[in-house]
Design a protein around this motif. Sequence first.
Motif, mmCIF file in Angstrom:
data_model
loop_
_atom_site.group_PDB
_atom_site.id
_atom_site.type_symbol
_atom_site.label_atom_id
_atom_site.label_comp_id
_atom_site.label_asym_id
_atom_site.label_seq_id
_atom_site.Cartn_x
_atom_site.Cartn_y
_atom_site.Cartn_z
ATOM 1 N N PHE A 156 -24.549 4.866 60.157
ATOM 2 C CA PHE A 156 -25.687 3.965 59.964
ATOM 3 C C PHE A 156 -25.460 2.994 58.812
ATOM 4 O O PHE A 156 -26.062 1.917 58.790
ATOM 5 N N LEU A 165 -34.584 0.954 66.716
ATOM 6 C CA LEU A 165 -34.001 2.279 66.918
ATOM 7 C C LEU A 165 -34.826 3.014 67.958
ATOM 8 O O LEU A 165 -36.053 3.122 67.836
ATOM 9 N N ILE A 194 -30.934 7.742 58.172
ATOM 10 C CA ILE A 194 -31.738 6.519 58.146
ATOM 11 C C ILE A 194 -32.319 6.294 56.759
ATOM 12 O O ILE A 194 -32.392 5.157 56.269
ATOM 13 N N SER A 197 -29.306 5.225 54.311
ATOM 14 C CA SER A 197 -28.538 4.018 54.623
ATOM 15 C C SER A 197 -29.338 2.767 54.273
ATOM 16 O O SER A 197 -30.574 2.784 54.284
ATOM 17 N N LEU A 199 -30.792 0.179 55.571
ATOM 18 C CA LEU A 199 -31.328 -0.453 56.783
ATOM 19 C C LEU A 199 -32.573 -1.249 56.412
ATOM 20 O O LEU A 199 -33.707 -0.864 56.708
#
Length: 477
Positions: A156, A165, A194, A197, A199
């Motif tokens: 990720f 997602l 998640i 990371s 994101l």
Amino acid sequence: MAPGPSLIQFWQTDLTRKTFLGCLEKDELRSLRLVCHEFAVQASPFLFAEIAVQFRSSTLTRPSRVAALERIGHHVKSLTFKIPHSQETFLPPLLDPVTGAEQTFVYEPHVHPPATGPARLSVPKYGSWEMTDMLVKQYPPLFHAATNIPSFIHAFTIMYNLEKLRITCEGQARAHRYRRSVVDYALISLRVAIEQSPLKSLRTLSLLPIHPGALLYLRPNMGFGASPASRKRWSQIRKLVIHMDSFPYIRGHPMDHLKLLHSYLQSFPGVKRFSFRWVGKKGPCPLSLATEPCLVGSTKTPSQACPKRCTLPMKPLRLRNLQYMELENAILDASQISSFILDHRHTIREFDFEDVVLRSGTWDDALAPLTRISGNDSWKGKQEETMEVPIILSPTNVDQKQIQRVIREEQRRKERLDRPRESPSNVARTRPKKLDLLWGGSDQLKRLLHTSMLSWRPPRPMGDFETFPRLIHPVRL
């Protein structure tokens, strides 16, 4: 042969090139990438914008797959993570190899990768060397891949431009609802990855479908491997879609799955679009669980199994930024719908009820707050006029030109008959013609009915429950 000036100009214009590549199918994009290096560079963002991953034991650890993901990971915008329930994901009881007694395994996630060299052998992965040895010998390789959290984090981290997602874990048997499987361990690793990371573009989360126990492992609050900063990543979600397998919620049965759902939805304070659907039998509204009768009654008296269990009532759930809500295959009270409308009246713009049955009250009572908010009944739109008809004739397998010609002739006759008459003699003379016309005076209408070109369809029976009327669906404020 060198390309023409028109092709060069077309390809070097960003707007035309991106529009052209966006209209191509994936097979065509794959073939285009094989033409030359320039085409491969420009087509890769469109080809790898959406990928699907079927989780296996070597999906995130095989060097060739990891190297390929490092080359295309920054193009990924939408990811579908699939790990269905199957015989490979089933975990049998853990037995002691000497005594044969069943052992209890307490899982503790390891976020950081193990050290290399001699120090790696001094730290067991699963708590103790005895437990690690039993798990390696008795559990399949898919389990050890699901608990390899560093591999999830690395994957990720490469897909740092991820925006959507989708998690799919279907196929759980009813007998395994209270058993932990490989799917649950993979969900723990997925959630931790998640949260760890970068994101920053993640805005959409879809759980299509999931089993009720999955929320225990996806919940960032007091979950496995959770940290104080776990909710920061989930607060970015603006669109949340959940399709959950239905679960019995009769009074006297465990209600933990509903309480987990209520707690899980509190992790998304910034969601603007929310869609929920029960797969199977109808279930309660996830935004009105605090007023659900089966849960309100269970909090008054402590359970016999856990007498010291907290019996405080659940706090009402309110999504302060909610603009669109869709609920499918549910059963609830009219008072719960009216309370939902009042609680979200400042932000809600549209809501949709599909296959929803009212347990008590009517839809007029449920949507009464809309009249008070708007001050009138204009939100209902144009009302439909209804009338009782003994039979309904609809043309089937008929020449449309002939039908239109007959209709035009009848309309002209009707206009002539409806004109005001100057004398009573004219009225007396036209009245028999009108009766003759209605009861078969026209030869063309006789032939049309005699040749059985019109079929009879019985009126559609009404259901036992009052469902949501289509004329006010969806509602926009």
